[in-house]
Design an enzyme around this catalytic site. Structure first.
Site, PDB file in Angstrom:
ATOM      1  N   PRO A  77      14.751  13.891  -2.075  1.00  0.00           N
ATOM      2  CA  PRO A  77      14.456  13.544  -1.333  1.00  0.00           C
ATOM      3  C   PRO A  77      13.222  12.861  -2.099  1.00  0.00           C
ATOM      4  CG  PRO A  77      13.526  15.889  -1.614  1.00  0.00           C
ATOM      5  CD  PRO A  77      14.711  15.714  -2.504  1.00  0.00           C
ATOM      6  N   GLY A  93      10.243   9.102  -1.952  1.00  0.00           N
ATOM      7  CA  GLY A  93       9.300   8.374  -1.405  1.00  0.00           C
ATOM      8  C   GLY A  93       8.724   6.968  -1.587  1.00  0.00           C
ATOM      9  N   PHE A 128       2.834   1.924  -4.085  1.00  0.00           N
ATOM     10  CA  PHE A 128       4.349   2.451  -3.994  1.00  0.00           C
ATOM     11  C   PHE A 128       4.225   3.609  -3.844  1.00  0.00           C
ATOM     12  CE2 PHE A 128       3.889  -1.719  -6.617  1.00  0.00           C
ATOM     13  CZ  PHE A 128       4.397  -2.667  -5.831  1.00  0.00           C
ATOM     14  N   THR A 136       4.437  15.881  -6.510  1.00  0.00           N
ATOM     15  CA  THR A 136       4.125  16.801  -8.553  1.00  0.00           C
ATOM     16  C   THR A 136       2.457  16.525  -8.130  1.00  0.00           C
ATOM     17  OG1 THR A 136       3.468  13.994  -8.003  1.00  0.00           O
ATOM     18  CG2 THR A 136       5.124  14.038  -8.310  1.00  0.00           C
ATOM     19  N   GLY A 178      10.784  18.580  -4.525  1.00  0.00           N
ATOM     20  CA  GLY A 178      11.766  18.269  -4.296  1.00  0.00           C
ATOM     21  C   GLY A 178      13.005  19.705  -4.644  1.00  0.00           C
ATOM     22  N   TYR A 189      -4.624  10.416 -21.152  1.00  0.00           N
ATOM     23  CA  TYR A 189      -3.829   9.262 -21.275  1.00  0.00           C
ATOM     24  C   TYR A 189      -3.173   8.971 -22.934  1.00  0.00           C
ATOM     25  CZ  TYR A 189      -1.935   7.957 -16.599  1.00  0.00           C
ATOM     26  OH  TYR A 189      -1.270   8.431 -15.331  1.00  0.00           O
TER      27      TYR A 189
END
Length: 641
Positions: free
Chosen positions: A215, A217, A288, A297, A350, A559
């Site tokens: 898959p 996206g 995107f 996810t 996926g 992060y």
């Protein structure tokens, strides 16, 4: 379409849903049909006639390598729009090319000097230009499958460049291979289904013919989840959902919308805004990435504090597995019916099937939006502020705390402004911070803020936030700095690609961690990156930084960013992966998670057993084997079979 009739949805669908079909699809699908005679409601009404059928495949051409909804070409060997990149002009200054962003065409006079001062080995006299073409492996042939799919997809392609575009995500390693190497294995065939029924046919056929389906996206993954195994000898199909991008219906009374999985963030946000609505999900990849990818996810966005993570927004999801379609029979806020099948689909990356549509919570567009920023004398003060904000549940839509390295980077990315007022204002700010407030420019940090809601809500949020900040020695730094800091997020991947031109390899990774370990984890992980590079004999010292982003009652998302000049390094991808792997070991050592929202893919699979226990892995493996007995789905993400 599967849900074109009222009988296929909740019992109240005919009375409560506003169907938004062709009018809210991408422009390539043609004009909206004339309104049905039975419908007399206005666009704001909660009732309407059933939708008209979707256009046929011939009406929905999909060019290679474009951002759907804009038809703007994308790079084949890097992030983002073709023609948009950071480059050096004739005066030796860095500027942003193209015309896609507010900063396009702007010069950043402080960026190059800062890089050369802070990144050891950085020198634009040593360039590493990318290759202009790429050698691709031969394709596996399966004409029987290709011919059988015709008529059951909006578009198909055997073009090797189409296959290459679907062979990778956007890790540092992916981009390096595109610019300087190749891939040992890529998909053999790309198919763009136009409906849930198309996906059912394709997956069933693949199961019968033992064909691998991956898959796809938006292709923005940073976990190597799209990579094909070099050992895979079967025919590999990339199933791209982008042409399944409709808003199928909106229920304004229940405030939820049914959306096809291929809808991409920026386009979806614009179409919902036309109806006065918003999903509120804004990941860094929003331009995107797709709805299906977010669900696959367990994604999180910059405005999580107000709208929640993707799993908080999900009401209903439909997935096609090799055994058939998986979905619940109702669109309800909560259900007690054993282990929730939604939780088995969320984060599945996926390996169980293809997500085709989801019903999501929507909100009214906020009446008021404002930005802000706060300067702190040091990282400890900033984290203390973030902790108190979380404890008092005072977080605005977005609040992100940068360490000193990221603060400096953001400051040097300010575009050129030669006005006397700008010079005077900047000088005055510096004097204020360093002389009057006593801040050290080598230690100070900053938080960027986004407030959303009614005017009254925003005013109250600002009052509370700045009061808490003052208790932690924070100083208001202005709304413009907050706005620039918020949108600078969309430039990070472009900056990474720019670094490659000068032998600079960079990456980001994230984790979630309890509040009691935030400061220690931030310090220890950065130390481990420096130590790892030194132990491996890398010629140049790395740069490492972090920021605290999404906050929770019990902890926060952190992060990390790291980069180093790899000029002269043998097997650079292997060394880079080793450094990142050791940093991840350190994250887990100090109580961090394997990932907060990027997922596992193949990149972090080695830590899954440690994360969920051997028994947990066997539970996942058993479900995978039952749903997908021939192992046709995905590329062995998350677990080995």
């Amino acid at each position: 379409m599967a849900d074109a009739s009222p009988e296929s949805g909740p019992s109240t669908v005919a009375a409560n849903r506003l169907h938004t079909t062709l009018h809210h699809l991408a422009p390539a699908r043609g004009p909206p049909p004339p309104p049905a005679a039975a419908s007399t409601s206005s666009p704001a009404s909660s009732t309407s006639a059933a939708p008209s059928p979707a256009p046929c495949a011939a009406e929905r051409p999909y060019p290679r390598g474009v951002a759907y909804g804009t038809q703007k070409p994308l790079k084949w060997n890097g992030w983002g729009y073709e023609g948009t990149s950071f480059a050096v002009n004739e005066e030796g200054q860095v500027y942003l090319t193209g015309n896609e962003y507010e900063l396009s065409g702007k010069v950043f006079p402080n960026f190059r000097p800062w890089l050369e001062d802070n990144v050891e080995g950085m020198d634009i006299d040593y360039t590493n230009p990318p290759q202009h073409s790429i050698s691709l492996p031969p394709a596996v042939q399966n004409n029987e499958f290709v011919q059988a799919v015709e008529g059951h997809a909006a578009r198909t392609s055997l073009d090797r460049m189409d296959c290459l575009m679907h062979a990778h995500g956007h890790t540092a390693q992916d981009i390096h291979r595109l610019r300087y190497g190749t891939f040992d294995r890529i998909p053999d065939f790309v198919v763009w289904p136009g409906s849930h029924e198309d996906v059912e046919f394709i997956v069933k056929l693949a199961h019968e013919m033992n064909v691998v389906v991956i898959p796809y996206g938006g292709g923005t993954t940073v976990t190597e989840s799209l990579e094909c195994s070099p050992e895979e000898t079967r025919f590999i199909v990339s199933l791209d959902t982008k042409m399944m991008n409709a808003i199928k219906w909106v229920d304004r009374e229940s405030m939820m919308a049914c959306i096809e999985a291929g809808a991409t963030g920026k386009d979806l946000d614009a179409r919902l805004a036309m109806m006065g609505l918003t999903l509120g999900h804004e990941p860094d990849s929003m331009e995107f990435s797709s709805l299906g990818g977010w669900i696959a996810t367990r994604a999180s966005g910059m405005k999580k504090n107000r709208y929640g993570n993707i799993d908080d927004m999900l009401v209903h999801v439909k997935m096609v597995s090799p055994l058939g379609t998986v979905e619940r029979n109702c669109h309800v806020p909560r259900i007690s019916c054993g282990p929730d099948v939604h939780q088995m689909i969320l984060g599945s990356e996926g390996i169980f099937g293809v997500i085709t549509e989801a019903t999501m919570k929507v909100r009214h567009l906020p009446q008021c939006r404002d930005y802000g920023s706060i300067a702190f004398p040091d990282f400890e003060s900033g984290v203390g502020f973030m902790h108190e904000v979380a404890m008092k549940k005072a977080a605005p839509a977005s609040v992100r705390m940068m360490d000193n390295m990221q603060f400096q980077l953001g400051h040097c990315l300010a575009p050129e402004d030669n006005s006397k007022l700008a010079f005077f204002t900047n000088a005055l700010k510096k004097v204020y911070l360093t002389k009057w407030a006593g801040f050290d420019l080598e230690k100070m940090c900053a938080a960027t803020l986004l407030f959303e809601g009614t005017k009254e809500e925003v005013a109250l949020q600002q009052k509370n936030i700045y009061a808490i900040a003052a208790k932690h020695k924070g100083i208001k730094a202005g709304s413009e700095n907050g706005r620039k800091g918020y949108f600078m997020t969309y430039m990070i991947a472009y900056l990474r690609d720019y670094g490659y031109t000068y032998w600079l390899m960079a990456e980001s990774f994230e984790t979630s961690v309890p509040w009691s370990n935030v400061l220690t984890l931030c310090e220890k992980v950065k130390e481990r990156i420096y130590t790892s590079c030194k132990e491996k004999g890398l010629p140049f010292q790395p740069l490492a930084s972090c920021r605290v982003t999404q906050t929770y009652d019990t902890g926060a998302c952190v992060y990390f960013y790291f980069a180093y000049v790899y000029r002269g390094v043998e097997e650079p991808l292997e060394r880079f992966a080793e450094v990142e792997g050791e940093a991840r070991d350190e994250v887990l050592k100090w109580g961090g998670s394997i990932s907060h929202h990027h997922g596992v893919g193949q990149l972090r699979k080695q830590w899954v057993t440690e994360t969920v226990s051997p028994v947990g892995v066997e539970m996942l493996r058993a479900l995978k084997k039952k749903l997908d007995p021939k192992n046709i789905m995905g590329t062995c993400n998350i677990i080995d079979i």
